[in-house]
Design an enzyme around this catalytic site. Sequence first.
Site, short mmCIF file in Angstrom:
data_model
loop_
_atom_site.label_atom_id
_atom_site.label_comp_id
_atom_site.label_asym_id
_atom_site.label_seq_id
_atom_site.Cartn_x
_atom_site.Cartn_y
_atom_site.Cartn_z
N ASP A 18 5.98 -6.04 -6.15
CA ASP A 18 4.82 -5.15 -6.09
C ASP A 18 3.86 -5.57 -7.19
O ASP A 18 4.28 -5.90 -8.30
CB ASP A 18 5.22 -3.68 -6.28
CG ASP A 18 4.04 -2.75 -6.02
OD1 ASP A 18 3.76 -2.46 -4.85
OD2 ASP A 18 3.39 -2.33 -7.00
N GLU A 75 0.01 -4.56 -9.13
CA GLU A 75 -1.11 -3.66 -9.34
C GLU A 75 -2.30 -4.53 -9.74
O GLU A 75 -2.16 -5.47 -10.53
CB GLU A 75 -0.81 -2.63 -10.43
CG GLU A 75 0.34 -1.69 -10.09
CD GLU A 75 0.10 -0.83 -8.86
OE1 GLU A 75 -1.09 -0.56 -8.56
OE2 GLU A 75 1.08 -0.45 -8.20
N HIS A 122 2.49 4.10 -8.07
CA HIS A 122 1.41 3.19 -8.44
C HIS A 122 1.67 2.51 -9.77
O HIS A 122 0.75 1.95 -10.39
CB HIS A 122 0.04 3.88 -8.45
CG HIS A 122 -0.33 4.44 -7.11
ND1 HIS A 122 -0.51 3.64 -5.99
CD2 HIS A 122 -0.52 5.71 -6.68
CE1 HIS A 122 -0.80 4.40 -4.95
NE2 HIS A 122 -0.82 5.65 -5.34
N ASP A 145 7.17 1.30 -7.82
CA ASP A 145 6.95 1.01 -6.40
C ASP A 145 7.86 -0.12 -5.91
O ASP A 145 8.39 -0.07 -4.80
CB ASP A 145 5.49 0.67 -6.14
CG ASP A 145 4.58 1.89 -6.23
OD1 ASP A 145 5.08 3.00 -6.50
OD2 ASP A 145 3.36 1.73 -6.03
#
Length: 216
Positions: free
Chosen positions: A23, A25, A181, A186
Amino acid sequence: MSETSDFIPMGQRFRGFLPVVVDVETGGFNPRTDALLQVAAVLLRMDPEGQLYRHQTLSFHVQPFEGANLDPKSLEVNGINPWHPLRIAHPEKDALATVFRGVREEMKLNACKRAILVGHNAGFDLSFIHQGAERAGLKRNPFHPFSSLDTVTLSAMAFGQTVLARAVQAAGMEWSNSEAHSAVYDAEKTADLFCHVINRWGPVAMPPVDTLMDKA
């Protein structure tokens, strides 16, 4: 990373690929122009009964590359302040190189020829990983250039859900909106979801070893 008694190589389970849950960001949706701000990669292992489980999480906060775009709306969603004085962030090249090294070590232990990215909307994460590696000049990117395993599809099949939070809850696991988030949270929830669906399906017949090197 060391081999343990409850671990068997995964090389024959996914046709020679090692599933790694990722994951990211970011500072937007465009991997060419928008900053990679956080990356988490969850390494999985398989027990003697063929059940997958979370083994280790590699994670880094990442410094925006020079000239990177930072969309305020994306920063509002992920809650990241790229310039916070207490945010310990690493150059993109260093962060990705360390993740790649850990993945390659697991590939060797699992007798796998390549890693395959597992993600929720996996194409998004894969595009940022590959673009970051290209930007940093990293030549030993272990991830398949275009194939991925998407938990959106798996969740739609198993639970009739496509949103990560709803799929996790449908699988009987807890979900925290306040922790969502974060790349680590996540990625680990996505890993738990992936393992749950794969384990629920059950073990599969393993192919002969000499077929594992066929072209994807």
